[in-house]
Write an enzyme that holds these catalytic residues in place. Structure first.
Site, PDB file in Angstrom:
ATOM      1  N   HIS A 108       1.552  -3.623   9.288  1.00  0.00           N
ATOM      2  CA  HIS A 108       2.979  -3.518   8.981  1.00  0.00           C
ATOM      3  C   HIS A 108       3.718  -2.852  10.139  1.00  0.00           C
ATOM      4  O   HIS A 108       3.113  -2.183  10.982  1.00  0.00           O
ATOM      5  CB  HIS A 108       3.216  -2.690   7.708  1.00  0.00           C
ATOM      6  CG  HIS A 108       2.681  -3.327   6.461  1.00  0.00           C
ATOM      7  ND1 HIS A 108       3.386  -4.284   5.759  1.00  0.00           N
ATOM      8  CD2 HIS A 108       1.521  -3.136   5.788  1.00  0.00           C
ATOM      9  CE1 HIS A 108       2.676  -4.657   4.699  1.00  0.00           C
ATOM     10  NE2 HIS A 108       1.539  -3.975   4.693  1.00  0.00           N
ATOM     11  N   HIS A 165       0.831  -1.205   0.000  1.00  0.00           N
ATOM     12  CA  HIS A 165       0.000   0.000   0.000  1.00  0.00           C
ATOM     13  C   HIS A 165       0.868   1.258   0.000  1.00  0.00           C
ATOM     14  O   HIS A 165       0.541   2.248  -0.676  1.00  0.00           O
ATOM     15  CB  HIS A 165      -0.926  -0.005   1.219  1.00  0.00           C
ATOM     16  CG  HIS A 165      -2.096  -0.920   1.091  1.00  0.00           C
ATOM     17  ND1 HIS A 165      -1.978  -2.294   1.104  1.00  0.00           N
ATOM     18  CD2 HIS A 165      -3.427  -0.652   0.950  1.00  0.00           C
ATOM     19  CE1 HIS A 165      -3.172  -2.842   0.985  1.00  0.00           C
ATOM     20  NE2 HIS A 165      -4.074  -1.877   0.890  1.00  0.00           N
TER      21      HIS A 165
END
Length: 286
Positions: free
Chosen positions: A249, A207
């Site tokens: 993440h 992303h």
């Protein structure tokens, strides 16, 4: 006839015979000190002193220390440079380990939307909406639709290069994830939208790479108004922040993803398809 001295080997006040020299017996007095220069004692001394000296030398602490130091030096000479590095870790390795520990600590502290019962659990639906806005499937589908509906050659050129950049991003991120194989944070919930096999790995954030590349692309080729440019920058920043807040993440995954996406845009510019090349491709497809 033998002399009376030979028949009587012991004399008054003497000691038994210790030895003879030239056929004459020698006697030792019990009251006198031992004669160190007697031949028999010299023989015993000569025979015992070297052995005793060797034993004392072998048992002395100095010799033991010397032997151990010599052995240690010999073994030290046999150690390779790699063994020395393993025994004495370098400053770079210690620094990287410290940075990794800080990264894990910060990622856990910032994962405030990882679960519904987290401190910011009520903001989780909004963060998931931002997550979907940075997913690859909506961007691929939207770019392909705009390419199909575009009437001008310039618009088709821009959309085709954006589509090429999105496909390039998917391939590069998948390769890096398969090579690094870093697991996602332990506090992450695997409820992501449309995941694939490599999406179980965390490094780098796809992303973040997509947000950085598409943000630069939009600012360079599509968005001109200042308010819209601010919105594009804000959207790219929120996409990266949502990855950490949702626990998807670590911080370093997002930071490296932004840098990787920034570099991917430069690669897209290098491989840019000109209008002439685009017309040739469209002519072949037709």
């Amino acid at each position: 006839m033998p002399s009376p001295k030979a028949k009587n080997p012991v004399r008054s006040g003497g000691s038994p015979v210790l030895g003879s020299s030239n056929g004459r017996y020698e006697f030792m007095s019990l009251t006198k000190p031992l004669n160190r220069s007697s031949p028999s004692h010299l023989l015993q001394r000569q025979g015992s002193e070297p052995t005793t000296a060797r034993l004392r030398a072998s048992e002395s602490p100095t010799r033991r220390r010397g032997s151990s130091s010599s052995t240690g030096s010999a073994s030290g000479q046999g150690l390779s440079e790699e063994d020395g590095i393993r025994l004495n870790p370098s400053f770079v390795r210690v620094a990287l380990s410290s940075l990794l520990a800080i990264d894990l600590w910060m990622s856990k502290r910032l994962g405030v939307c990882a679960c519904e019962d987290s401190s910011w659990g009520s903001v989780r639906p909004l963060m998931k909406l931002i997550e979907i806005s940075g997913h690859g499937i909506p961007w691929l589908a939207g770019t392909a639709y705009c390419l199909y509906k575009s009437d001008s050659a310039a618009g088709q050129e821009v959309m085709l290069n954006l589509l090429m950049g999105l496909l390039l991003d998917l391939v590069l991120v998948a390769i890096v994830k398969a090579v690094v194989r870093r697991r996602r944070p332990a506090h992450n919930r695997m409820d992501m939208f449309a995941t694939f096999s490599v999406d179980r790995y965390s490094f780098p954030s796809g992303h973040a790479t997509r947000a950085a590349m598409c943000g630069r692309f939009l600012l360079a080729h599509l968005v001109l108004a200042a308010p819209l440019r601010v919105l594009v920058l804000l959207w790219a920043s929120l996409v990266g922040l949502s990855r950490v807040m949702l626990g998807r993440h670590n911080v370093t995954d997002v930071m490296f993803g932004f840098w990787m996406g920034y570099c991917q845009y430069n690669l897209v510019e290098m491989l840019w398809l000109s209008p002439q090349t685009l017309q040739g491709l469209l002519g072949q497809l037709a």
